[in-house]
Design a protein around this motif. Structure first.
Motif, short mmCIF file in Angstrom:
data_model
loop_
_atom_site.label_atom_id
_atom_site.label_comp_id
_atom_site.label_asym_id
_atom_site.label_seq_id
_atom_site.Cartn_x
_atom_site.Cartn_y
_atom_site.Cartn_z
N ALA A 16 0.74 -1.46 -0.15
CA ALA A 16 0.02 0.15 -0.29
C ALA A 16 0.60 1.09 0.09
O ALA A 16 0.32 2.55 -0.54
CB ALA A 16 -1.56 -0.06 1.28
N THR A 17 1.99 0.95 0.62
CA THR A 17 3.02 2.26 0.53
C THR A 17 3.95 2.06 -0.13
O THR A 17 4.50 3.68 -0.98
CB THR A 17 3.72 2.09 2.45
N VAL A 18 3.85 1.48 -1.57
CA VAL A 18 4.35 1.49 -3.11
C VAL A 18 4.60 2.67 -3.99
O VAL A 18 2.65 2.48 -3.94
CB VAL A 18 5.10 0.28 -3.18
N ARG A 19 4.76 2.99 -4.72
CA ARG A 19 4.06 4.66 -5.38
C ARG A 19 3.42 4.01 -6.95
O ARG A 19 4.40 3.42 -7.67
CB ARG A 19 4.68 5.05 -5.02
N VAL A 20 3.11 4.08 -7.54
CA VAL A 20 2.48 3.92 -8.83
C VAL A 20 3.34 4.89 -9.71
O VAL A 20 3.35 6.20 -9.59
CB VAL A 20 1.56 3.91 -9.49
N LEU A 21 4.25 4.31 -10.97
CA LEU A 21 4.74 5.54 -11.24
C LEU A 21 4.61 5.63 -12.42
O LEU A 21 4.56 6.89 -12.80
CB LEU A 21 6.53 4.50 -11.36
N ARG A 22 4.14 4.94 -13.51
CA ARG A 22 3.38 5.16 -14.96
C ARG A 22 2.35 3.50 -14.66
O ARG A 22 2.37 2.92 -15.00
CB ARG A 22 4.34 4.59 -16.06
N SER A 23 1.51 4.43 -15.86
CA SER A 23 0.53 3.09 -16.76
C SER A 23 0.36 3.63 -18.11
O SER A 23 0.26 5.01 -18.65
CB SER A 23 -0.96 3.51 -15.80
N TRP A 24 -0.06 2.63 -18.91
CA TRP A 24 0.16 3.17 -19.96
C TRP A 24 -1.06 2.26 -20.44
O TRP A 24 -1.52 1.08 -19.79
CB TRP A 24 0.84 2.49 -20.53
N GLY A 25 -1.90 1.87 -21.79
CA GLY A 25 -2.16 1.50 -21.99
C GLY A 25 -1.81 0.38 -23.71
O GLY A 25 -1.40 1.44 -24.77
N GLY A 26 -2.03 -0.89 -24.09
CA GLY A 26 -2.03 -1.58 -24.87
C GLY A 26 -3.33 -1.82 -25.41
O GLY A 26 -4.07 -2.40 -25.11
N VAL A 27 -3.69 -1.70 -27.55
CA VAL A 27 -4.64 -2.47 -27.91
C VAL A 27 -4.53 -3.12 -28.18
O VAL A 27 -3.31 -3.94 -28.60
CB VAL A 27 -4.58 -1.22 -28.49
N CYS A 28 -5.19 -4.38 -27.79
CA CYS A 28 -5.60 -5.77 -28.15
C CYS A 28 -6.25 -5.72 -29.25
O CYS A 28 -7.60 -6.12 -28.99
CB CYS A 28 -5.80 -6.81 -26.57
N ASP A 29 -6.00 -7.59 -30.00
CA ASP A 29 -6.91 -7.90 -30.85
C ASP A 29 -7.72 -8.85 -30.11
O ASP A 29 -6.68 -10.23 -29.68
CB ASP A 29 -5.84 -8.48 -31.52
N MET A 30 -8.47 -8.90 -29.07
CA MET A 30 -9.34 -9.83 -29.04
C MET A 30 -10.15 -10.87 -29.93
O MET A 30 -10.83 -10.61 -30.44
CB MET A 30 -10.56 -9.15 -27.21
N SER A 31 -9.37 -12.06 -30.01
CA SER A 31 -10.40 -12.96 -30.86
C SER A 31 -11.56 -13.33 -30.38
O SER A 31 -11.73 -13.37 -29.53
CB SER A 31 -9.80 -13.54 -31.36
N MET A 32 -12.25 -14.34 -30.60
CA MET A 32 -13.76 -14.45 -30.41
C MET A 32 -13.53 -16.19 -29.15
O MET A 32 -14.70 -16.18 -28.48
CB MET A 32 -14.41 -15.22 -31.23
N ASP A 33 -12.14 -16.39 -29.03
CA ASP A 33 -12.13 -18.19 -28.26
C ASP A 33 -11.03 -17.42 -27.79
O ASP A 33 -10.58 -18.68 -26.86
CB ASP A 33 -11.99 -19.01 -29.13
N GLY A 34 -10.09 -16.58 -27.57
CA GLY A 34 -9.41 -16.35 -27.10
C GLY A 34 -7.93 -16.81 -27.30
O GLY A 34 -6.78 -17.05 -26.85
N SER A 35 -7.64 -17.31 -28.30
CA SER A 35 -6.65 -18.32 -29.84
C SER A 35 -6.40 -17.01 -30.84
O SER A 35 -7.54 -16.37 -31.08
CB SER A 35 -6.88 -19.49 -29.87
N PRO A 36 -4.88 -17.10 -31.04
CA PRO A 36 -4.96 -17.08 -32.47
C PRO A 36 -5.20 -17.08 -33.28
O PRO A 36 -5.24 -18.60 -34.12
CB PRO A 36 -2.97 -16.89 -31.92
N ILE A 37 -4.77 -16.49 -35.17
CA ILE A 37 -5.07 -16.42 -36.03
C ILE A 37 -3.88 -16.53 -36.60
O ILE A 37 -3.05 -15.95 -36.67
CB ILE A 37 -6.20 -15.73 -36.74
N ILE A 38 -3.22 -17.48 -36.76
CA ILE A 38 -1.77 -17.81 -38.48
C ILE A 38 -2.17 -18.37 -38.82
O ILE A 38 -2.03 -19.15 -39.23
CB ILE A 38 -1.13 -18.25 -37.17
#
Lengths: 998, 419, 99
Positions: free
Chosen positions: B329-351
């Motif tokens: 609780a006493t530790v401090r957050v330094l940075r946050s960021w967001g990444g854009v995820c390709d969320m597929s319909m079953d959670g698995s990738p397409i190759i």
């Protein structure tokens, strides 16, 4: 009083002495001191060690941008690491220690890293530590050995393991105008907005409102600026529509003008006031935001610029004027702009000797000449500092002639004695919040700074934030910003306030670095030197993000507040491009580090609500071991003295099958489905038909998802023509509700149905076993419960213990069983009445384990089998898929992959070695303990069956049905359990259902 | 170009670090290539590397809209693991794991893969059984996994709240010891350097603005730096798949773009020697070599390309961290960021090859793409070179949805934000 | 992010449950056109820009809202009840909206 302390002036209260310790040494300071100012007054010059080279470091700044002087604050066992000493207000009993040093701050063995010098240049770790390709240290082993050592040397402060006992809280606030920053611009904005009656919040990072007014030494309309500020604050304080928040960091600018702030409520006290939290997390929804966040002074990059005693000019001025402390006795100044001259005068006025002012500019204004004369300094223009002297403390500087245009030094070097060097490399407006809000900063070549664009959608800027460094102009901008933010008609301020002394020229010379021999620091904390920036350039890491990531420039706890622009400038020079073409990074929350505790607020220690059934206390009073099921708590067993879990559930299940048992089923999801089209909705939502269900009867139903896989199951009771009570599994109650609501509201809005979640409104008790009917009959009034009045799946209404109840004869256990529902408020009375009625028969309460055991014996499915991947056919529930009507999932359920062979199908397993089976064990044809392989599936649930006197399980096994009667093995390498099983039907017990039909 | 080693560091230090060479060239695009890979992230770069190395196809360009590695390869929380439930996933990610183990040598670039273990916590007996199912599934495919008792967990991860009075007491856990973390940027840079050394053109600040077509077939791309023709065009732009495919006229994909936030604390002395995941929420935390705690939680939960998150998720993630580690609780957050995820319909990738002739598709990585980087490039390169999938990516087709052969590790169905 | 529920007024995003792409149309329940079903269940428009989407005010009136929101800026340009196809509704029923 310490010799460095001025006899008067500043925000400190010299009559109040405060005792604290730093690294175990006792010190005193005064009310109003920061740890930095108090230690400085005590002659301390060494505050910390840098990240990589462990170089000795002193104070660089006086504020939130401090990179060097990080300390750990101790509260008992609780450690608070990495707090800038400039941000710690001292209080009696404060215990602070330095960090990142061993054995002590003065003698740190890791300072040996400095000898690594150029080998430890930017990104060196990417090029080595890969280790041998063969042998015992191949693969990742060598690196992991090195990593151990590197990790120990890296890091800053140490976090503790003792749980933080402080309290944190959250506040929501709404306002018309949020003013961030309370310097002259912010105060003017707040005053103007508040005068119109707007709701105003004024947030200030520091313990005292006023910003630069507290240390500028200016007068505003004839009054000292600090007094001017405190007058306005006094006015604002008396206004009901104004909220003043000091010690408050506005750290995040989120969508739709939602701003996040942390107020450090109690850090400056030995212990919080009664009821006060340590930190308060503010979520502020502002109509408009005035950004009056000021600017940061930038360091100059030159060899030895990190020696303790080298300090930002404005910070020195702040220490002198705001805290009454002199950072040195014999001061030198090194600058590329006018503002440092005012700092020099301030130090001189405070009693320091200003020996020298070194200015990179060959020509300076007449005002600067006057100021230099005023403080008695030797003015050396067209020169630059090329080195600093001293060990862990500055003793002098070296300078040489410098040509600004060429950026070149020439001969004629000389030395000057000084114990403190003030430096100023120009100013960078604090545009972080605007950047978070999406503003793209614009480079201003005059000011050599990134400025915010004109104004954003939700905010307006004022003062130094805008690059306006004249206090009078800043006040005028604040006035205007306050009016804009409060939605007032724009009027001119009239006369500008009279600010003395007049503003100096804000334009610095475009000089960022003095290139000479020795390490010149750009990012102080992370030890990123100008050579590192150039190395990044040589290696092609030239985009601003690559520069940052490759060198770690700007990634330290000060987040590059001072170092970003000098770093960019050096890269720009290497590239031969203007600074804006190198770019600037987009700032992201938080503006300055904030505690994790504050953001968790009241959810620290209280992550999720606890859902308790009306009979919860009874369970606890009757020796139940509780099991956490989602947010619910349910009895797992009611253990007798000395009983194991298995003994308890076997007893409970056995007694239930022999006489009777009772279980709390209040957690089942319950949804009232009502309206003229209720039956139609159920026909569409369930795979089987409900419109044919007579009133007063219940039916088991199965729901699929749109993709044709099983979603949930449960019984639904028809209470009237247009009135159904649907039950769902405990886990899916919320999801089923949302699923039905979606279809009703979005897909089929023409259906006239109303859904109400009534899970918490009904208490439920299921009583089952051969004696269940007799027990029920003994306590229920107003209805018969015999076979005629209450056939299988029938529903009756009656009373128990004077409370109205609804009883449905349905069975999960496979016994003759009844679910008794009463209003939740009556739940415990009805439960106790049932318990009492059961006593003569020896009825037992049973928990989830026995419930699970009996359902396994019956082969009923639950969430372990309905795992989101199984089809109705996989679970042998194909008979529930109506062919007479479409329903949700019917179109997709026959896709090739869902009807292919090889799918996992529900089977029963019997342990052939008479040893327990466990959920999560896999099934194989042949055991290979050394090299497990060939999984056919897995066990979903297992128990000892008292009915069969065997260890049994349900499992999902490839082509399971075809394997009935065949032998297989459990293979559970995780728990080292291997052994033979027989694959059987999942209907272990009473497959014809004679017992429940009675 | 010179090999990197302790020796080269020393030699260069002696010459004032002035003789280092760029890690990769900055060529101008040629008019045509054998293969154009769209996307200069981890997957695109590793694809180019393996095209050159495994298949001898070196007339390759990697086109990156911004700076190299500006997408998710530099925005993730760096965990590398293969602890999946379903065999299609486990096999693929374990292959990746084996490649990770030798990646620093392979690339002559220290990607700092640290096999410090990934620990999944269970808070009920039922959850522990679920973890056992997963762990046993891994073991039956030759992947390491072990259950841990609360006592073992307490010793391994000091600072965890092991008390029974916790809201969700820790009942046990599953650890994959071979899993761990790596330095994300180094992976992009290492592959970039490796591909460059094999002749691949890496072209930054080159945004694809459209596709050149000959009937259905794609024959090239238009970019901010001109037209580039190619025999084969490979799309590896997870996070922006929807956008790029729309340029090719494919309006709809089985993908939603969601933002996932990540956080890093201020640097701390070693606090956590393994990666820990919470069982009662989507929370995970590890510690970087620099000392920052790197952690994250659930998706914000709505379509977004904005790379910025919302405050409720921030609060949620912090609360979850303190539920596990009440001393932080006493530790401090330094940075946050967001990444854009390709969320597929079953959670698995397409190759896969397609969906248009001449096109190859690599997408749908949800938030698991970083650890897949080596195997993804390896398999995608195979698919591009041979016009047929490698056996490891054969299940990751685009038509598995219509065929009903989804690979749904979490069992959540076609609700991308739940995977 | 704030969503202005036509019934409850502007509320924080944490009160709402996202229900995804609002561009999908469900085939006739008795349709056996598997391609159409597949498109409905699995394919998403997923634009970078204005996006039609469904949100449920789960922590409020539980109505489903058809929202047009920009996926690049998160700005919401319109909100209406999902059940009222085509009716403009942003800021409607202002009298009932509480700030």
């Amino acid at each position: 009083m310490s010799p460095r302390r001025r006899p008067s002036g500043g925000r400190i209260d010299r009559l109040r002495t405060i005792r604290f310790t730093f690294d175990g040494t006792a010190f005193t300071g005064h009310q109003g001191d920061t740890l930095a100012s108090a230690l400085l007054a005590n002659g301390v010059s060494l505050f910390g060690r840098s990240f990589k080279y462990h170089r000795p470091r002193g104070l660089l700044t006086a504020g939130v941008d401090e990179p060097n002087a990080l300390v750990t604050v101790l509260r008992g066992d609780v450690r608070e690491p990495n707090i800038p000493a400039t941000m710690v207000e001292i209080h009696d009993g404060l215990v602070a220690v330095s960090q990142n040093r061993f054995p002590s701050l003065a003698y740190d063995v890791s300072a040996v890293n400095q000898l690594g010098g150029k080998v430890l240049s930017a990104g060196f770790y990417y090029k080595t530590f890969m280790g041998p390709v063969v042998g015992p240290l191949k693969g990742t082993r060598f690196w992991m050995l090195c990593e151990k050592i590197i990790r120990r040397a890296a890091g800053l402060g140490r976090a503790g393991h003792a749980p933080d006992t402080a309290r944190y809280e959250r506040m929501n606030a709404f306002c018309d105008v949020l003013v961030v920053g309370s310097g002259p611009a912010g105060l003017a904005a707040a005053r103007e907005a508040a005068a119109s009656g707007a709701n105003v919040i004024l947030a200030e990072l520091d313990p005292q409102f006023g910003g630069s007014a507290n240390w500028s030494g200016e007068t505003i309309d004839g009054e000292p600026a600090a007094a001017w500020a405190s007058d306005i604050v006094g006015e604002l304080r008396d206004q009901a529509n104004v909220r003043l928040l000091k010690r408050t960091t506005v750290w995040g600018y989120y969508d739709d003008n939602t701003l996040a702030a942390v107020e450090r409520v109690s850090d400056h006290k030995a212990s919080p006031a009664k009821g006060a939290p340590r930190h308060r997390h503010w979520t502020i929804r502002a109509g408009k935001v005035v950004l009056a966040t000021g600017a940061f002074e930038r360091p100059l990059v030159f060899p030895g610029n990190d020696r303790p005693g080298v300090v930002m000019a404005s910070a020195a001025q702040r220490y002198a004027n705001e805290f009454g402390v002199l950072p040195g006795d014999k001061v030198a100044v090194f600058t590329n702009n006018d503002s440092a001259y005012r700092s020099a005068v301030a130090l001189n006025n405070a009693g320091a000797t200003v020996a020298t002012i070194v200015d990179v500019r060959a020509e300076i204004s007449e005002e600067c000449h006057t100021l230099a004369r005023q403080c008695g300094a030797e003015l050396i223009v067209g020169h630059a500092v090329t080195a600093t002297e001293g060990g862990k403390k500055l003793t002098g500087i070296k300078l040489a002639p410098f040509t600004e245009a060429a950026g070149a030094l020439s001969s004629g070097a000389r030395s000057v004695e000084a114990d403190c060097l003030l430096m100023s490399g120009g100013w960078s407006p604090t545009i972080h919040l605007a950047s978070q809000a999406g503003a793209r900063p614009l480079w201003d070549a005059e000011l050599q700074a990134f400025l915010p664009p004109e104004a954003g959608k939700g905010w307006v800027g004022a003062g130094a934030f805008n690059g306006t460094f004249s206090t009078a102009q800043a006040i005028a901008e604040g006035f205007a910003a306050g009016r804009v933010a409060a939605d007032l008609a724009m009027v001119e301020i009239g006369t500008l306030p009279d600010v003395e002394p007049a503003a100096l020229d804000p334009r610095p010379a475009p000089v960022f670095e003095i290139r000479a021999k020795g390490k010149s620091f750009v990012d102080f904390q992370h030890d990123v030197t100008s050579d590192d920036v150039r190395l990044a350039h040589i290696e092609g890491f030239v985009s601003v993000e690559h520069l940052k990531r490759y060198t770690t420039l700007g990634m330290a706890t000060d987040q590059g507040k001072g170092s970003n622009v000098p770093g960019l400038a050096i890269m720009a020079e290497a590239l031969g491009k203007p600074i804006p073409e190198v770019g600037t990074t987009r700032f992201r929350p938080p503006y300055a580090p904030v505690s994790v505790g504050a953001l968790a607020a009241e959810r620290f220690g209280d992550l999720k609500p606890e859902r308790l059934t009306p009979m919860h206390d009874w369970h606890l009073d009757n020796e139940a071991t509780m099991y956490s099921a989602g947010l619910w708590f349910r009895p797992m067993i009611y253990g007798g003295p000395g009983e194991t879990i298995e003994q308890a559930y076997v007893r409970e299940a056995r007694v239930t099958r022999e006489t009777a048992g009772i279980v709390d089923v209040s957690t089942l999801g319950k949804i009232a489905v009502q309206g003229p089209d209720a039956a139609e909705l159920l026909d569409r939502a369930y795979s089987n038909v409900f419109s044919t269900l007579p009133v007063g009867k219940a039916r088991y139903g199965l729901m699929l998802r749109e993709d044709g896989l099983v979603f949930d199951d449960g019984t639904t009771w028809r209470l009237g023509d247009n009135d159904f009570l649907m039950t769902t599994t405990t886990a899916n109650a919320g999801k089923v509700m949302q699923h039905l609501e979606y279809f009703l509201d979005v897909v089929w809005p023409d259906l006239k149905v109303h859904l109400t979640s009534v899970t918490d409104q009904w208490a439920g008790a299921a009583i089952g076993g051969p004696k269940a009917r007799e027990i029920l009959a003994a306590c229920v009034t107003g209805t018969k419960v015999d076979n005629e009045a209450l056939p299988f799946m029938g529903i009756v209404h009656g009373e128990i213990a004077g409370a109205p109840v609804m009883i449905c004869r349905l069975s999960f256990s496979g016994e003759m069983a009844f679910e008794v529902y009463s209003g939740a408020g009556h739940g415990i009375h009805v439960w106790e009445a049932l318990i009492e009625a059961g006593q003569p028969f020896g009825m037992v309460p049973y928990g989830l384990e026995a419930l699970g055991t009996m359902r396994i014996e019956k082969g009923h499915v639950t969430g372990a089998e309905i795992d989101g991947r199984t089809s109705a056919r996989d679970l042998h529930l194909g008979w529930m898929l109506s062919r007479k009507k479409p329903f949700i999932g019917s179109a997709m359920m026959d896709r090739e992959g869902l009807v292919a062979s090889g799918r996992l199908e529900l089977v029963g397993l019997v342990s052939l070695d008479n040893r327990p089976l466990s959920g999560g064990a896999h099934i194989v044809e042949d055991v290979d303990m050394d090299n497990p392989h060939g999984s056919l599936g897995h066990i979903t649930a297992a128990c000892f069956s008292p009915a069969l006197e065997k260890y049994i399980a349900l499992a999902l096994v490839a082509d399971g049905k075809a394997r009935h009667g065949k032998r297989a093995h459990v293979s559970d390498p995780l728990r080292d359990r291997f052994g033979p099983v027989e694959i059987v039907s999942h209907h272990f017990f009473d497959p014809e259902g004679k017992r429940m039909h009675g | 170009m010179a090999e990197y080693s302790a020796f080269s560091l020393l030699r260069n230090a002696l010459s004032g670090n002035r003789d280092w060479k760029p890690a990769w060239r900055k060529p101008s695009p040629k008019a045509s290539y054998d293969v154009v890979v769209i996307g200069g992230g981890g997957h695109g770069l590793s694809t180019a590397y393996y095209l050159a190395k495994e298949h001898g196809i070196t007339n390759v360009a990697v086109l990156e809209k911004g700076y190299l590695g500006s997408g998710n390869v530099g925005r993730n929380t760096t965990a590398v693991r293969s602890n999946y439930l379903l065999p299609q996933n486990t096999r693929f990610y374990e292959h990746s794991m084996k490649m990770w183990e030798n990646l620093s040598h392979e690339l002559n670039y220290n990607v700092m893969f640290s096999q410090r273990g990934v620990l999944n916590l269970a808070h009920t007996p039922g959850q522990l059984d679920d973890l056992a199912r997963k762990g046993n599934a891994m073991r039956h495919l030759g992947v390491d996994a072990d259950l841990m008792t609360p006592a073992q967990i307490g010793r391994r991860v000091p600072g965890l709240d092991m008390s029974q009075s916790a809201r969700f007491p820790i009942y046990g856990g599953l650890i994959q010891e071979s899993a761990g973390t790596a330095r994300h940027d180094a992976v992009a840079w290492g592959y970039a350097r490796g591909a460059d050394r094999r002749g691949v053109d890496i072209i930054e600040n080159c945004e694809v603005t459209g596709f050149l077509r000959d009937g259905d077939r794609v024959t090239g791309v238009t970019t901010s730096r001109g037209e580039i023709r190619a025999k084969k065009i490979a799309v590896a732009v997870a996070g922006s798949t929807g956008r790029v495919m729309q340029l090719a006229g494919i309006e709809r994909m089985p993908i939603e773009s969601h933002v996932l936030q990540a956080f890093v604390s201020e640097s701390l002395k070693p606090f956590l020697d393994t990666v820990v995941t919470f069982g009662m929420g989507h929370f995970y935390v590890g510690q970087s070599d620099k000392g920052g705690l790197i952690y994250g939680g659930d998706l914000d939960g709505y379509n977004s390309y904005a790379q910025r998150g919302s405050l409720p998720i921030v609060e949620e993630v912090m609360s979850e961290m303190l539920a596990l580690f009440p001393s932080l609780a006493t530790v401090r957050v330094l940075r946050s960021w967001g990444g854009v995820c390709d969320m597929s319909m079953d959670g698995s990738p397409i190759i896969a090859t397609g969906p248009l002739p001449g096109m190859y598709l690599n997408c749908g990585w949800c938030y698991g793409g970083f650890k897949a980087t080596p195997a993804s490039g390896f398999c995608f390169a195979h698919t591009i070179a041979r016009d047929a999938p490698h056996e490891l990516n054969a299940p990751f087709t685009l038509d598995r949805f219509s065929r009903g052969t989804v690979i749904d590790d979490k069992g959540q169905g076609p609700t991308p934000r739940m995977h | 992010m704030l969503i202005t529920c036509p019934y409850c007024g502007p509320r924080d995003v944490s009160e709402f449950a996202y229900q995804g792409d609002g561009n999908r149309s469900r085939p006739d329940p008795s349709s056996t056109d598997l391609a159409a079903w597949n498109a409905y269940v699995y394919d998403r428009l997923n634009p970078a820009g204005a996006h039609n989407e469904i949100w449920q005010h789960a922590g409020g009136c539980r109505a489903h809202l058809a929202v047009v929101r920009d996926t690049l800026s998160h700005e919401i340009s319109s909100v209406r009840f999902a059940r009222e196809k085509g009716a403009p509704a942003h800021g409607r029923r202002k009298s009932g909206a509480k700030p």
